[in-house]
Design an enzyme around this catalytic site. Sequence first.
Site, PDB file in Angstrom:
ATOM      1  N   HIS A 146      12.429  40.802  22.990  1.00 51.46           N
ATOM      2  CA  HIS A 146      10.814  41.060  22.704  1.00 51.46           C
ATOM      3  C   HIS A 146      10.741  42.525  22.446  1.00 51.46           C
ATOM      4  O   HIS A 146       9.942  42.902  21.579  1.00 51.46           O
ATOM      5  CB  HIS A 146      10.356  40.241  23.716  1.00 51.46           C
ATOM      6  CG  HIS A 146       8.417  40.402  23.406  1.00 51.46           C
ATOM      7  ND1 HIS A 146       7.953  39.468  22.617  1.00 51.46           N
ATOM      8  CD2 HIS A 146       7.644  41.373  23.828  1.00 51.46           C
ATOM      9  CE1 HIS A 146       6.476  39.765  22.805  1.00 51.46           C
ATOM     10  NE2 HIS A 146       6.491  41.196  23.132  1.00 51.46           N
ATOM     11  N   GLU A 147      10.774  43.237  23.583  1.00 54.10           N
ATOM     12  CA  GLU A 147      10.584  44.707  23.884  1.00 54.10           C
ATOM     13  C   GLU A 147      11.357  45.560  22.845  1.00 54.10           C
ATOM     14  O   GLU A 147      10.855  46.317  22.140  1.00 54.10           O
ATOM     15  CB  GLU A 147      10.659  45.234  25.204  1.00 54.10           C
ATOM     16  CG  GLU A 147       9.643  44.425  26.188  1.00 54.10           C
ATOM     17  CD  GLU A 147       8.309  44.478  25.851  1.00 54.10           C
ATOM     18  OE1 GLU A 147       7.773  45.290  25.019  1.00 54.10           O
ATOM     19  OE2 GLU A 147       7.530  43.858  26.294  1.00 54.10           O
ATOM     20  N   HIS A 150       9.920  45.386  19.536  1.00 48.12           N
ATOM     21  CA  HIS A 150       8.840  46.515  19.380  1.00 48.12           C
ATOM     22  C   HIS A 150       9.527  47.912  19.131  1.00 48.12           C
ATOM     23  O   HIS A 150       9.003  48.699  18.128  1.00 48.12           O
ATOM     24  CB  HIS A 150       8.017  46.537  20.426  1.00 48.12           C
ATOM     25  CG  HIS A 150       6.849  45.634  20.874  1.00 48.12           C
ATOM     26  ND1 HIS A 150       6.038  45.258  19.901  1.00 48.12           N
ATOM     27  CD2 HIS A 150       6.902  44.802  21.883  1.00 48.12           C
ATOM     28  CE1 HIS A 150       5.418  44.076  20.406  1.00 48.12           C
ATOM     29  NE2 HIS A 150       5.754  43.726  21.524  1.00 48.12           N
ATOM     30  N   ASP A 157       2.885  42.390  18.625  1.00 50.34           N
ATOM     31  CA  ASP A 157       2.810  40.983  19.381  1.00 50.34           C
ATOM     32  C   ASP A 157       2.025  40.043  18.282  1.00 50.34           C
ATOM     33  O   ASP A 157       1.195  40.268  17.575  1.00 50.34           O
ATOM     34  CB  ASP A 157       1.988  41.268  20.681  1.00 50.34           C
ATOM     35  CG  ASP A 157       2.675  41.925  21.697  1.00 50.34           C
ATOM     36  OD1 ASP A 157       4.204  41.993  21.577  1.00 50.34           O
ATOM     37  OD2 ASP A 157       2.146  42.931  22.365  1.00 50.34           O
TER      38      ASP A 157
END
Length: 946
Positions: A146-147, A150, A157
Site C-alpha cells: 500500500h505504502e 504511494h 488513499d
Amino acid sequence: SFYAVTYLVLLYVPLFPGKAKLLIASTIQFLINKSFLFFPYQAMVKEASTYLFNATKQRFFFKAVKILIPLHWLPKPEYLSVKTESYDKADVIVANPYLKHGDDPYTLQYGGCGEKGRYIHFTPNFLLNDTFHNIYGSRGTKVFVHEWAHLRWGVFDEYNNDAPFYVSVNSGNANVEATRCSADVTGKYIVPSCMGNSCMTRECKYDQQTKLYEAGCKFVPEKTQNVPASIMYMQSLPSVVEFCDQSTHNEKATNMQNKMCNYKSTWEVIMNSPDFTNTSSINSTSPPFETTFSLLQTKDRAVCLVLDVSGSMDGYNRINRLYQAAEIFLLQIIEMGSWVGIVTFQSTAQITCNLRQIVSENVRQDLIKCLPTSAGGGTKICEGVYKGFEVIKQKYSNLDGSEIVLLTDGEDRTMSNCLTDVKNKGSIIHTITLGPSAAPELEQFSDMTGGLKFHATDKVDSNGLIDAFSGISSGSGNISEQPIQLESTAQSVAVKQWMNGTVTVDSTVGKDTFFVVTWDRSTSPPDILLKDPKGKEYRTSNFTVSNLNLQTARLNIAGTAEVGNWLYWIQNNHTESQVISMIVTSRAASLAVPPVTVKAHMNKDTNNFPNPMVIYAEVSQGFLPVLGATVMATIEQETGSAVELKLLDDGSGADITKNDGIYSKYFTSFKGNGRYNLKVHIQGRNQTVRLGRRQSRALYVPGYIENGEIKMNAPRPEVSDDEIQAKLGSFNRVATGGSFVVKNVPSGGITDVFPPCKITDLEAQFEEDKIHLSWTAPGNDLDVGQADRYIIKVSESFLDLRNTFENATSVNTSSLVPKPAGTKESFQFKPENVTIENGTIIYFAVRAIDNASLTSEVSNIVQAALFVPPKESLPDTLPTEVITNSVPTQGSLPDTLPTDVINDGVNVSIIVLIVTGSVIAVLIAVSITVCILHKKNRKVGPELRM
Ligand SMILES: [Ca+2]
Ligand SMILES: [Ca+2]
C-alpha cells in the site's frame, strides 16, 4: 568496542523493551551472529514481493535489499561498502517516532497525481509487534505494498478519515455510504464504545446536522467476502489482492485519490507510470527471483574539495568569495571525524592538502591554509576530478561512498572525456556552478552519482556561494551532528549606515554556534555589536579575523548558545558602501531532542517552459511536521535577478494537503533560460508555531465482522495534542534548495501563459433555499496574483459537469470579483431550474479566468443532496433538510510526472532504517531493488542503477 556496545543496546531497545541492560547486551552477540535483527524486515519484504507481483498482474517485485550498517558497528567481513546510497535518498525509513505519536505507517507524499513520494516511515514497534498485523494485514506485508504504491506511483488513499461518508443515489434511493473502493466492500455501520479490551457496539445513527452518520461511526467490513479491491483502501482484508481499476473504481467516494487524480482509479494511474510503460508482465504465479538482502557498512566521511582556480576566477571577486565560503565549510560545516583534502585545478590539477581527518580545531585551521588565493590558466575539469580521486585513495583503497565537491566557473570542452568513467567509480560528486559561464553540462556529474547541485551568482548580496558550501550535507541522516543554518543574509550598506537584525537560537540547537560577518571592500572589519538574550555583548574585538582572509570576522560561542533572540548591529565604517552579510550556523543542542530541520527543493531539476514548477519546503522536527511557520522562498536567476514568494501550507494551489508541514507554491516567473537557485528563510514564532501529526496514514481497520459476529480491534492509540505541542518555541532557519535549469523560455518579452490554478477546496452549504459556496482564490498565474473572474456551473449530472463543464447551466457571477490568491472566497446564490426532491443531488464546479482569458481546470466537484434518512434511525423531531458534502477532484497535472525513466527496465530504490536513542543515533540503510520485468524483446539481464 565501546561504541559498538552502546550502539547495539540502543538498537535493541525496541526489541526488548523494559529489559535490563545486561540481558540486552548478552543477546546482542547472538542476534548479530544470526543476523536476526533484520529478520522481521526481511520476511516482510519477501512476502510483500509476491503480493506486489500479483497485485501488479505479474509485473513488479522486490529483487534485492541493501541494508546499511552504521559507521560505529563492529565491521564484519561480509559487510560490503556503501557506494552512493544514503539516508537522504532512502525510500523507506524505519525509526522510532519523536514524541510518541503512534506506530501508524505513512508515506510522505506531497506531489501531484502520479508523482513519487519522498519516503515511507515505519516504526520498529510496527515491524516487531504482532498486534498490528490484524489491523494492517499480515506481517506488515500488505501495508508495505500500500505504502509502496504511494511512494513509487503517486496514487492516493481511497479512504478518508476526515470525510468517512458520502451520499449516493441509486435508482432514486439515497444512501449514506462509507468512503471506500470498491463500493462493493460490504460491512456494517457501527459505533463502538470500548472499555479496555471489551467493546460494546450499536448501529450508527444519522447526524442531525450533516445527515451523514454520527461522529464515531465506523464502517466495519465483513472479514470474509469476495471483493478483490482495493489495496489503497483496505489492504488488510483477506480477499483484497488488487488495486481498484476502471471497472471497480468508486468515483463518488470523497477521497484523496479522486481529488488528486481526477476520478481515475489507482490502477489506471499505475498503468500511466514510466515503470509500467517500460515493462510487460510474465506468465508466472510467483516472482522469478526471491528477494535478496545484503549488508553495507558506512565508513568515515571522506570529502575532497576540487576547486577551479582558472583565470576567470579572478573576476567578480570570485576567488575571495570562494575562500570565504570554503572557509565556512571547513570551520563550521564539515563534521568532526570526517576526512578532508583539497585540490585546485586550472589546466592541470594540484593537491594543495592531503586527506586529513578532522580531529581538532587545529586540523580545520591547517586545512584553510590550503585554500587558493590566486587564479590563472585554463580549465580542465577532468584533471581536477581525477586528482580528487587520488586524494581519497590516500586513505581508502576504493572510492566507494566518498564525496567530491566540484566547483567551476568556466567551460571545458574536454569534460565529456571523463563523464562515463567517473559514473561508476563509487564517488558522489556534488557540483557548484559559479557565475553565468559555468559549464552547462556540469550537473551531469551530480546526476550520475547522486550528488547535490548548487549554483551561485556573482551577486554578492545573495550569499550564493556561502549557501552552496553550507548546503553540502553528508546525507547520513545523523541529524545530531549535522550543521544547521540559522541565518544567511546580506545587504549593501552605505557609508556609516547600519545593518541590524535578530537571530533566534531555539532550544533544539546551540552547540558549535558561529556568528560570521563578511564584507566585500574594506580590509578591516565593520563595527559589530552582538547581544545575546541575556544582554551579554560581543564586539568586533571578540570576533576573529584571519590573516589569510581579511574580509571575514568569526565568533564561536563557547558551550551552548543562549536560547532566545540574539540582536546584532553592524556599521559600515568603510569609506564607500559595501555588502555586509551575517551568517549563523549551529548544531543540535542535545542528542535526545531532534532539531527543527528544513528541506527545500523544486519539483524537478530541469524544466521546459511553459510548464510551471513547484517550490516545496518540508519543515519538521523528528518526523513531526512543524506548522504555522513563515516560509519565504527566494529564487534567483543566473543573471542575479531574484523573485521572493511566500510558501503556504494551506491546502490550496500547489499545496495538496493543509497542515502537513509541507509549504508549497507554484513558480512561474521565468526570466530566461539557464540556472536558477532556490533558498528559503523560515521563521517560527512562539505564538503561532506548533507541531502537527503526519497525515496519510494507512487505514486503521476498526474491526471485522466474522461469521456475523462483530470483533473490534483495539482503538487506535491517540496522543493528546498538548503532548506534541509543548516543546516547540520560536526559531530561525535558512536552507538552500540547490539549483535547477530552465529551458525553452522565448527570448524577448513573455506573454501570459499561465492560467489560474485549479481550485481544489470548493465546498457547498445549503442556507435555507440558497447555496453557499466557498473556496480559496487562485491567482492570475496559478496560485500567484489575482484572477479576473469566475465561472460557476451547476448540473444534476456529476459526469456532465466533469466532462462537459461548458455545456452545464451557468450561475450568474457578475457580482463576484476574485480576491488575491490564497484568500477565502464566499458566494451565495439561489439555484434555478432545479426541482429539489428527496434523492436529488446537484453538483457544482468552478473555473477561474485571468485577464489574458486563460482558464483554470475545472475545480473539485461538490455535491448538494436532498436526502431524508430512513425514519427508523432518525431522532423523532428531525425535519427534512438538504445536505451537502464535497466530492473533491483534480485535473491531470501537466508534465509533472517523474522524469526518472527506468533504465533497461530495472530500478533501484533505497530503504533506510534508523533507530534513535537518548545517547546516540543509529542508522541502518537498506536499499531495495525493484526488479521490473523486461518486455519480451529486450534482454533479461537485470542491472542496478543507484
Ligand atoms: Ca501542505
Ligand atoms: Ca495568467
